[in-house]
Design a protein around this motif. Structure first.
Motif, PDB file in Angstrom:
ATOM      1  N   CYS A 161       3.634   8.319   2.863  1.00 20.42           N
ATOM      2  CA  CYS A 161       3.709   7.137   1.992  1.00 20.42           C
ATOM      3  C   CYS A 161       2.570   6.160   2.288  1.00 20.42           C
ATOM      4  CB  CYS A 161       5.062   6.441   2.130  1.00 20.42           C
ATOM      5  SG  CYS A 161       5.272   5.505   3.647  1.00 20.42           S
ATOM      6  N   LEU A 162       1.928   6.309   3.463  1.00 18.81           N
ATOM      7  CA  LEU A 162       0.908   5.338   3.888  1.00 18.81           C
ATOM      8  C   LEU A 162      -0.509   5.692   3.441  1.00 18.81           C
ATOM      9  CD1 LEU A 162       2.225   4.664   7.491  1.00 18.81           C
ATOM     10  CD2 LEU A 162       2.221   3.061   5.574  1.00 18.81           C
ATOM     11  N   LEU A 214       0.814  -1.216   0.000  1.00 23.37           N
ATOM     12  CA  LEU A 214       0.000   0.000   0.000  1.00 23.37           C
ATOM     13  C   LEU A 214       0.849   1.269   0.000  1.00 23.37           C
ATOM     14  CD1 LEU A 214      -2.595  -1.145   2.669  1.00 23.37           C
ATOM     15  CD2 LEU A 214      -2.991  -0.923   0.211  1.00 23.37           C
ATOM     16  N   ILE A 215       2.157   1.086   0.083  1.00 23.74           N
ATOM     17  CA  ILE A 215       3.037   2.248   0.216  1.00 23.74           C
ATOM     18  C   ILE A 215       3.251   2.932  -1.135  1.00 23.74           C
ATOM     19  CG2 ILE A 215       5.471   2.849   0.596  1.00 23.74           C
ATOM     20  CD1 ILE A 215       5.395   1.105   3.061  1.00 23.74           C
ATOM     21  N   ARG A 216       3.130   4.256  -1.108  1.00 22.66           N
ATOM     22  CA  ARG A 216       3.389   5.059  -2.303  1.00 22.66           C
ATOM     23  C   ARG A 216       4.735   5.764  -2.159  1.00 22.66           C
ATOM     24  NH1 ARG A 216      -2.158   5.114  -2.374  1.00 22.66           N
ATOM     25  NH2 ARG A 216      -3.188   5.431  -4.380  1.00 22.66           N
ATOM     26  N   HIS A 270       2.360   7.522  -6.566  1.00 21.08           N
ATOM     27  CA  HIS A 270       3.205   8.371  -5.731  1.00 21.08           C
ATOM     28  C   HIS A 270       2.401   9.492  -5.087  1.00 21.08           C
ATOM     29  CE1 HIS A 270       3.218  11.013  -9.293  1.00 21.08           C
ATOM     30  NE2 HIS A 270       3.622  11.976  -8.476  1.00 21.08           N
ATOM     31  N   VAL A 271       3.019  10.063  -4.062  1.00 21.72           N
ATOM     32  CA  VAL A 271       2.453  11.223  -3.374  1.00 21.72           C
ATOM     33  C   VAL A 271       3.413  12.384  -3.611  1.00 21.72           C
ATOM     34  CG1 VAL A 271       1.974  12.229  -1.095  1.00 21.72           C
ATOM     35  CG2 VAL A 271       1.295   9.872  -1.594  1.00 21.72           C
ATOM     36  N   ARG A 327      -9.408   7.451   0.146  1.00 18.40           N
ATOM     37  CA  ARG A 327      -8.228   6.649   0.473  1.00 18.40           C
ATOM     38  C   ARG A 327      -8.096   5.447  -0.468  1.00 18.40           C
ATOM     39  NH1 ARG A 327      -8.870   3.335   5.429  1.00 18.40           N
ATOM     40  NH2 ARG A 327      -8.910   5.249   6.619  1.00 18.40           N
ATOM     41  N   GLY A 328      -6.868   5.208  -0.926  1.00 16.24           N
ATOM     42  CA  GLY A 328      -6.606   4.063  -1.797  1.00 16.24           C
ATOM     43  C   GLY A 328      -6.633   4.433  -3.268  1.00 16.24           C
TER      44      GLY A 328
END
Lengths: 201, 201
Positions: free
Chosen positions: B156-157, B117-119, B192-193, B166-167
């Motif tokens: 990142c979460l 799930l990490i971006r 990415h964020v 979210r997601g």
């Protein structure tokens, strides 16, 4: 409790509601800063370095195996050291992050120290006979071998208080403790504990 | 705290005092039975199967590394996820018995699920410049690399709520969160964020 059944273990957070010093504490507005954990052999240590029930906030924490989750919300758990009727404040899943394999503890908390304090438990014929006849009246046990084993697990640890001479032999002196519906009478010797009687109280 | 310094880890039991629904809860006298944990990708699950702060008794439980024990009773701990100012209800030593290596958890609680799930977090030049100029005013960080890393670990979460999407990617939409003395402005894309700004508020 939806989803909890996917976990094998849970945390129980609860109120130490049977603290015998609870009333005294409320009057004095403080707890003793030091306690005498059995594994320290009579020495004292700060209460926050132990899991003693006698804490400023009498909150307990135990991990338990989650055996059954019933549709009415009842949980059946095992392997936890709670008194029957303990008020549960919270239930949390046991997560991977709770496993801190690199954690270190002082030697007095190691399993080897606990093992060195264990005494053999012996039964008199009278004790076994009285246990057998009391069996149908017990609340938590129906099998003779189960209750006998549970009593052994309790008495092998020298559950006497410091004032009762914990750690030392007390030849001839009788000690009494209640267990389920039983009153256990036992003697503590250098290397063993003898169960003299276990009658219904 | 005498004796606690012999342990490498401690349990912190605390009050989730900043629950944003605390007032609402008191009025309604209940909490929602289901929550939407980030790792479940929008699905809901019973609150007791999670560590959500929104619980009938808002009590938190975290393991922390015990870094320092000062003679005045102050503890310096690390690796725990508590808001500054959180009221601590109890501190307990982390014991060997707390390590339940055979414990199993559902797949959504496994580290691999969290990792998936990490971006990636990217910074605009303006964001890095604004962070650098804000650095002297921060409360918890003095090193640029430390605060930059901490912000990355948060963003990142995908910390957005379910209602904020979210997601899912939200191209062009700006989200804002406060961190230390900063107001972070960020965008969430598919993989990415992007941190747009981080100014003092």
């Amino acid at each position: 409790m939806c989803g909890l059944e996917q976990f094998s273990h849970v945390w129980l957070i609860y109120h130490f509601h049977e603290n015998t010093n609870a009333v005294k504490q409320q009057q004095q507005q403080h707890v003793k800063a030091k306690v005498h954990p059995p594994a320290l052999g009579g020495k004292s240590i700060g209460l926050f370095a132990t899991r003693t029930p006698h804490r400023p906030n009498p909150i307990g924490l135990s991990v338990a195996r989650l055996l059954e989750v019933h549709s009415n919300g009842t949980l059946i758990v095992g392997g936890a050291d709670l008194i029957d009727g303990t008020p549960i404040l919270d239930i949390k899943p046991y997560l991977r992050h709770d496993i801190q394999t690199e954690a270190s503890v002082p030697e007095w908390c190691e399993a080897a120290t606990a093992a060195s304090l264990i005494r053999e438990v012996r039964w008199t014929a009278a004790a076994e006979a009285s246990l057998l006849s009391a069996l149908p009246s017990l609340r938590f046990y129906s099998q003779f071998s189960d209750v006998r084993k549970a009593i052994q697990q309790v008495l092998c640890l020298d559950i006497r208080s410091v004032h009762q001479g914990r750690g030392n032999a007390a030849d001839g002196q009788r000690f009494v403790v209640r267990f389920d519906k039983l009153e256990l009478v036992f003697h503590t010797y250098e290397a063993h504990v003898e169960v003299e009687r276990c009658d219904l109280y």
